[in-house]
Scaffold this motif. Structure first.
Motif, PDB file in Angstrom:
ATOM      1  N   LEU A 190     -57.254   2.493  32.517  1.00  0.00           N
ATOM      2  CA  LEU A 190     -57.798   3.241  31.379  1.00  0.00           C
ATOM      3  C   LEU A 190     -57.028   2.981  30.096  1.00  0.00           C
ATOM      4  CD1 LEU A 190     -58.399   6.659  33.189  1.00  0.00           C
ATOM      5  CD2 LEU A 190     -60.175   5.075  32.425  1.00  0.00           C
ATOM      6  N   THR A 191     -55.710   2.829  30.189  1.00  0.00           N
ATOM      7  CA  THR A 191     -54.876   2.758  28.993  1.00  0.00           C
ATOM      8  C   THR A 191     -54.284   1.377  28.719  1.00  0.00           C
ATOM      9  OG1 THR A 191     -52.915   3.402  30.256  1.00  0.00           O
ATOM     10  CG2 THR A 191     -54.254   5.178  29.325  1.00  0.00           C
ATOM     11  N   LYS A 192     -54.426   0.440  29.662  1.00  0.00           N
ATOM     12  CA  LYS A 192     -53.855  -0.906  29.543  1.00  0.00           C
ATOM     13  C   LYS A 192     -52.335  -0.919  29.650  1.00  0.00           C
ATOM     14  CE  LYS A 192     -55.227  -4.458  26.851  1.00  0.00           C
ATOM     15  NZ  LYS A 192     -53.838  -4.496  26.519  1.00  0.00           N
ATOM     16  N   GLU A 193     -51.729   0.213  29.906  1.00  0.00           N
ATOM     17  CA  GLU A 193     -50.286   0.312  30.030  1.00  0.00           C
ATOM     18  C   GLU A 193     -49.968   1.085  31.305  1.00  0.00           C
ATOM     19  OE1 GLU A 193     -47.879  -0.935  28.239  1.00  0.00           O
ATOM     20  OE2 GLU A 193     -49.172  -1.872  26.736  1.00  0.00           O
ATOM     21  N   PRO A 194     -48.847   0.754  31.978  1.00  0.00           N
ATOM     22  CA  PRO A 194     -48.452   1.556  33.146  1.00  0.00           C
ATOM     23  C   PRO A 194     -48.341   3.024  32.779  1.00  0.00           C
ATOM     24  CG  PRO A 194     -47.151  -0.450  33.031  1.00  0.00           C
ATOM     25  CD  PRO A 194     -47.954  -0.396  31.770  1.00  0.00           C
ATOM     26  N   LEU A 195     -48.832   3.869  33.661  1.00  0.00           N
ATOM     27  CA  LEU A 195     -48.957   5.289  33.347  1.00  0.00           C
ATOM     28  C   LEU A 195     -47.615   5.993  33.321  1.00  0.00           C
ATOM     29  CD1 LEU A 195     -51.173   7.378  32.802  1.00  0.00           C
ATOM     30  CD2 LEU A 195     -51.244   7.840  35.257  1.00  0.00           C
ATOM     31  N   LEU A 196     -46.721   5.659  34.252  1.00  0.00           N
ATOM     32  CA  LEU A 196     -45.442   6.351  34.388  1.00  0.00           C
ATOM     33  C   LEU A 196     -44.337   5.301  34.442  1.00  0.00           C
ATOM     34  CD1 LEU A 196     -46.666   8.799  37.156  1.00  0.00           C
ATOM     35  CD2 LEU A 196     -46.239   9.415  34.770  1.00  0.00           C
ATOM     36  N   GLN A 197     -43.689   5.048  33.305  1.00  0.00           N
ATOM     37  CA  GLN A 197     -42.692   3.982  33.201  1.00  0.00           C
ATOM     38  C   GLN A 197     -41.295   4.576  33.159  1.00  0.00           C
ATOM     39  OE1 GLN A 197     -43.642   0.812  30.377  1.00  0.00           O
ATOM     40  NE2 GLN A 197     -45.660   1.732  30.030  1.00  0.00           N
ATOM     41  N   GLY A 198     -40.800   4.999  34.326  1.00  0.00           N
ATOM     42  CA  GLY A 198     -39.452   5.554  34.402  1.00  0.00           C
ATOM     43  C   GLY A 198     -38.392   4.474  34.426  1.00  0.00           C
ATOM     44  N   LYS A 199     -37.235   4.784  33.848  1.00  0.00           N
ATOM     45  CA  LYS A 199     -36.121   3.836  33.843  1.00  0.00           C
ATOM     46  C   LYS A 199     -35.387   3.834  35.182  1.00  0.00           C
ATOM     47  CE  LYS A 199     -35.264   4.371  28.877  1.00  0.00           C
ATOM     48  NZ  LYS A 199     -36.293   5.420  28.637  1.00  0.00           N
ATOM     49  N   ASN A 200     -35.428   4.935  35.906  1.00  0.00           N
ATOM     50  CA  ASN A 200     -34.778   5.079  37.200  1.00  0.00           C
ATOM     51  C   ASN A 200     -35.482   6.212  37.928  1.00  0.00           C
ATOM     52  OD1 ASN A 200     -33.449   7.567  36.168  1.00  0.00           O
ATOM     53  ND2 ASN A 200     -32.346   6.073  34.901  1.00  0.00           N
ATOM     54  N   GLU A 201     -34.973   6.560  39.115  1.00  0.00           N
ATOM     55  CA  GLU A 201     -35.639   7.592  39.898  1.00  0.00           C
ATOM     56  C   GLU A 201     -35.677   8.942  39.189  1.00  0.00           C
ATOM     57  OE1 GLU A 201     -33.476   5.433  41.222  1.00  0.00           O
ATOM     58  OE2 GLU A 201     -34.014   4.891  43.287  1.00  0.00           O
ATOM     59  N   VAL A 202     -34.550   9.315  38.551  1.00  0.00           N
ATOM     60  CA  VAL A 202     -34.497  10.612  37.871  1.00  0.00           C
ATOM     61  C   VAL A 202     -35.474  10.634  36.706  1.00  0.00           C
ATOM     62  CG1 VAL A 202     -33.006  12.216  36.632  1.00  0.00           C
ATOM     63  CG2 VAL A 202     -32.098  10.923  38.583  1.00  0.00           C
ATOM     64  N   ASP A 203     -35.495   9.577  35.916  1.00  0.00           N
ATOM     65  CA  ASP A 203     -36.427   9.509  34.792  1.00  0.00           C
ATOM     66  C   ASP A 203     -37.868   9.443  35.281  1.00  0.00           C
ATOM     67  OD1 ASP A 203     -37.092   9.368  32.069  1.00  0.00           O
ATOM     68  OD2 ASP A 203     -37.212   7.178  32.155  1.00  0.00           O
ATOM     69  N   GLN A 204     -38.099   8.812  36.425  1.00  0.00           N
ATOM     70  CA  GLN A 204     -39.457   8.743  36.955  1.00  0.00           C
ATOM     71  C   GLN A 204     -39.960  10.126  37.356  1.00  0.00           C
ATOM     72  OE1 GLN A 204     -41.201   5.995  36.929  1.00  0.00           O
ATOM     73  NE2 GLN A 204     -43.017   6.676  38.052  1.00  0.00           N
ATOM     74  N   VAL A 205     -39.117  10.917  37.997  1.00  0.00           N
ATOM     75  CA  VAL A 205     -39.504  12.282  38.359  1.00  0.00           C
ATOM     76  C   VAL A 205     -39.776  13.105  37.109  1.00  0.00           C
ATOM     77  CG1 VAL A 205     -38.655  14.410  39.407  1.00  0.00           C
ATOM     78  CG2 VAL A 205     -38.345  12.250  40.587  1.00  0.00           C
ATOM     79  N   SER A 206     -38.974  12.900  36.067  1.00  0.00           N
ATOM     80  CA  SER A 206     -39.194  13.626  34.813  1.00  0.00           C
ATOM     81  C   SER A 206     -40.561  13.293  34.219  1.00  0.00           C
ATOM     82  CB  SER A 206     -38.092  13.292  33.812  1.00  0.00           C
ATOM     83  OG  SER A 206     -36.816  13.632  34.314  1.00  0.00           O
ATOM     84  N   LYS A 207     -40.934  12.032  34.218  1.00  0.00           N
ATOM     85  CA  LYS A 207     -42.219  11.633  33.645  1.00  0.00           C
ATOM     86  C   LYS A 207     -43.387  12.126  34.500  1.00  0.00           C
ATOM     87  CE  LYS A 207     -40.483   7.589  31.170  1.00  0.00           C
ATOM     88  NZ  LYS A 207     -40.531   8.309  29.884  1.00  0.00           N
ATOM     89  N   ILE A 208     -43.208  12.175  35.816  1.00  0.00           N
ATOM     90  CA  ILE A 208     -44.273  12.694  36.674  1.00  0.00           C
ATOM     91  C   ILE A 208     -44.516  14.166  36.391  1.00  0.00           C
ATOM     92  CG2 ILE A 208     -44.845  13.263  39.068  1.00  0.00           C
ATOM     93  CD1 ILE A 208     -43.519  10.665  39.918  1.00  0.00           C
ATOM     94  N   PHE A 209     -43.441  14.962  36.336  1.00  0.00           N
ATOM     95  CA  PHE A 209     -43.605  16.397  36.098  1.00  0.00           C
ATOM     96  C   PHE A 209     -44.063  16.680  34.674  1.00  0.00           C
ATOM     97  CE2 PHE A 209     -40.285  17.329  39.618  1.00  0.00           C
ATOM     98  CZ  PHE A 209     -41.273  17.120  40.565  1.00  0.00           C
ATOM     99  N   ALA A 210     -43.735  15.793  33.721  1.00  0.00           N
ATOM    100  CA  ALA A 210     -44.245  15.965  32.364  1.00  0.00           C
ATOM    101  C   ALA A 210     -45.760  15.771  32.316  1.00  0.00           C
ATOM    102  CB  ALA A 210     -43.559  14.988  31.417  1.00  0.00           C
ATOM    103  N   LEU A 211     -46.291  14.941  33.192  1.00  0.00           N
ATOM    104  CA  LEU A 211     -47.731  14.711  33.221  1.00  0.00           C
ATOM    105  C   LEU A 211     -48.458  15.761  34.043  1.00  0.00           C
ATOM    106  CD1 LEU A 211     -50.198  12.824  32.638  1.00  0.00           C
ATOM    107  CD2 LEU A 211     -49.607  11.617  34.763  1.00  0.00           C
ATOM    108  N   THR A 212     -47.928  16.083  35.218  1.00  0.00           N
ATOM    109  CA  THR A 212     -48.637  16.976  36.133  1.00  0.00           C
ATOM    110  C   THR A 212     -48.223  18.430  36.008  1.00  0.00           C
ATOM    111  OG1 THR A 212     -46.995  16.666  37.878  1.00  0.00           O
ATOM    112  CG2 THR A 212     -48.792  15.078  37.777  1.00  0.00           C
ATOM    113  N   GLY A 213     -47.105  18.691  35.336  1.00  0.00           N
ATOM    114  CA  GLY A 213     -46.553  20.032  35.341  1.00  0.00           C
ATOM    115  C   GLY A 213     -45.552  20.190  36.466  1.00  0.00           C
ATOM    116  N   PRO A 214     -44.648  21.172  36.362  1.00  0.00           N
ATOM    117  CA  PRO A 214     -43.627  21.351  37.400  1.00  0.00           C
ATOM    118  C   PRO A 214     -44.235  21.860  38.694  1.00  0.00           C
ATOM    119  CG  PRO A 214     -43.529  23.132  35.801  1.00  0.00           C
ATOM    120  CD  PRO A 214     -44.521  22.158  35.269  1.00  0.00           C
ATOM    121  N   PRO A 215     -43.619  21.537  39.814  1.00  0.00           N
ATOM    122  CA  PRO A 215     -44.154  22.018  41.098  1.00  0.00           C
ATOM    123  C   PRO A 215     -43.801  23.474  41.341  1.00  0.00           C
ATOM    124  CG  PRO A 215     -42.168  20.742  41.469  1.00  0.00           C
ATOM    125  CD  PRO A 215     -42.444  20.674  39.984  1.00  0.00           C
ATOM    126  N   ASN A 216     -44.589  24.120  42.150  1.00  0.00           N
ATOM    127  CA  ASN A 216     -44.282  25.466  42.632  1.00  0.00           C
ATOM    128  C   ASN A 216     -44.860  25.621  44.029  1.00  0.00           C
ATOM    129  OD1 ASN A 216     -47.104  26.243  42.338  1.00  0.00           O
ATOM    130  ND2 ASN A 216     -46.685  26.399  40.124  1.00  0.00           N
TER     131      ASN A 216
END
Length: 475
Positions: free
Chosen positions: A310-336
């Motif tokens: 859809l965007t021509k760019e990777p959706l979640l481009q984390g620099k490492n595992e911690v940054d990847q989790v941050s970008k996932i939760f920024a998109l989906t919202g925090p888990p509960n």
């Protein structure tokens, strides 16, 4: 004393004569049978002399040979050369055997790699080098992948064995076709000969000026999910789905490739390594340390690929595992606990500091923000949100994804024959290396991660540790 009289005979002399005649005929037949048996035993004692045109009978006269049961694979020389005369005077046709022969797979030696002429190098992957080559015998252009076997003291790498095994089992129009395995001059020169496709989806997206049309996205996504559905029906997980592992030709056909991390699974799923899938396409349960998982991790990768189309760019481009989790939760919202029950039991989730939130979004899974995908329909956003659900239990299966309403609404999927063609980077020159994380290496230990800084903590610092093939920055 007179002979005994038959109880069936009467005083009529004519009847008595008939009975006596029958008795004599019976005794003559008995004597003839005994004589024949004696002659047969005498013939077995010494072999009879053969005549020029046939076997010698017991009486010394020639007789035709006895018939024997004809086997199906016996070919009579007279039948192979016989001609059937035609009524119209034309030359007769040669008789043919009616024996049916079916092709069967046979064990044999592999062909040598010298049967292929290498044209140009395409790319180096995590588990091999891929080149474009031409079969000298047939002239066909193929893809030649040399497996990485150096520095493997334990023998043939299991990644190569899994790739060969799964490709031989996964015969599907949307899975790359493995033609054969060929060898070089040394034992560690092993090559996979596969069909050549002109593009990989990552390179194509980078070179395109505009993203694919919605109808083209549906066609590509249906093919990818269709191939994945076949793999899952055969209990095979790909475990490294990304756009660079999706190959496409100039006829609108797309195929899954690079099965170096593929693995058979079961129900319930066995304990597996968590260090799989390239970082940008890795699901949150893997990042949080799950070691029991199933095909849901492939469906998360499909959601990432959907967003990239859809965007021509990777959706979640984390620099490492911690940054990847941050970008996932920024998109989906925090888990509960309502959205993802039991996520706290995952090993790396204990360090997460979830901020207090208001009432959770309606629906499970909640819809992704509309602002990120302004041109996507409601049905498309619903499909993307379900694929990128934090809870793996609510992600749709590949079969459910194929029957989603998104593929049935307008615009309908474009026919493959109507797809445009693009210049082939793989067929012209060496591909430009893209800034994309490498897939995890087999045997590498998963690092213990601290996600305390994911929500509102300190910014990712400058100190780094070595992660799964990339720099891991911890707060």
């Amino acid at each position: 004393m007179s002979a005994a009289k038959s109880r069936w005979a009467d005083d009529d002399p004519e009847t008595e004569a008939i009975i006596a005649q029958r008795k004599r005929e019976k005794e003559e037949k008995k004597r003839a049978k005994l004589e024949k048996q004696r002659q047969l035993e005498a013939s077995k004692a010494q072999p009879p002399a053969q005549s020029a045109d046939g076997a010698q009978g017991p009486n010394g006269e020639s007789e035709p040979p006895k018939k024997r049961r004809r086997l199906s694979n016996d070919l009579d020389a007279s039948d192979s050369t016989a001609r059937v005369p035609q009524n119209d005077g034309q030359q007769g046709q040669k008789k043919r055997s009616s024996l049916l022969r079916f092709p069967v797979r046979e064990w044999g030696t592999c062909r040598h790699v010298d049967n292929f002429e290498r044209l140009n190098h395409i790319e180096e992957g995590s588990y091999g080098w891929v080149s474009r080559a031409k079969d000298i015998t047939t002239g066909e252009v193929v893809a030649l992948k040399k497996l990485k076997i150096e520095n493997t003291p334990d023998g043939f790498p299991v990644t190569g064995l899994r790739e060969i095994q799964t490709l031989l089992e996964a015969r599907h129009p949307n899975v790359v076709h493995l033609r054969e395995v060929v060898m070089g001059n040394k034992m560690d020169d092993v090559y996979l000969v596969m069909d050549f496709l002109e593009h990989d989806l990552k390179t194509l997206l980078d070179e395109m000026r505009e993203p694919f049309l919605p109808s083209e996205i549906k066609t590509l996504l249906l093919q990818v999910v269709g191939g994945l559905e076949f793999l899952h029906s055969q209990w095979i997980m790909h475990r490294d789905l990304k756009t660079s592992n999706l190959l496409m030709n100039n006829r609108g056909e797309i195929k899954l490739a690079d099965f170096g991390m593929a693995r058979y699974y079961g129900d319930p799923p066995p304990k597996l390594t968590q260090l799989v899938v390239t970082l940008w396409y890795r699901s949150p349960e893997l990042l949080l340390g799950a070691d029991k998982y199933g095909p849901e991790i492939d469906m998360w990768s499909i959601g990432c690929i959907f967003g990239e189309l859809l965007t021509k760019e990777p959706l979640l481009q984390g620099k490492n595992e911690v940054d990847q989790v941050s970008k996932i939760f920024a998109l989906t919202g925090p888990p509960n606990q309502q959205i993802w029950p039991g996520f706290r039991s995952l090993p790396n989730a204990k360090s997460l500091k979830i901020p207090p939130t208001s009432a959770s979004s309606a629906g499970n899974p909640p819809l992704l923000p509309r602002t990120r995908f302004p041109y996507l329909t409601n049905a498309g956003l619903s499909l993307l949100s379900s694929l990128l659900a934090l809870n793996p239990a609510v992600r749709p299966t590949a079969q459910q994804c194929l029957s989603h309403a998104y593929f049935k609404e307008d615009p309908r999927p474009k026919p493959k024959e109507m797809f445009p063609t693009y210049p082939s980077k793989a067929g012209m020159e060496k591909r430009r290396r893209h800034h994309t994380p490498e897939a995890p290496k087999r045997g590498q230990e998963a690092p213990e991660l601290d996600f305390a800084s994911v929500f509102g903590g300190a910014t990712v610092g400058d100190t780094g540790e070595t992660g799964a093939g990339f720099a891991l920055r911890l707060g």
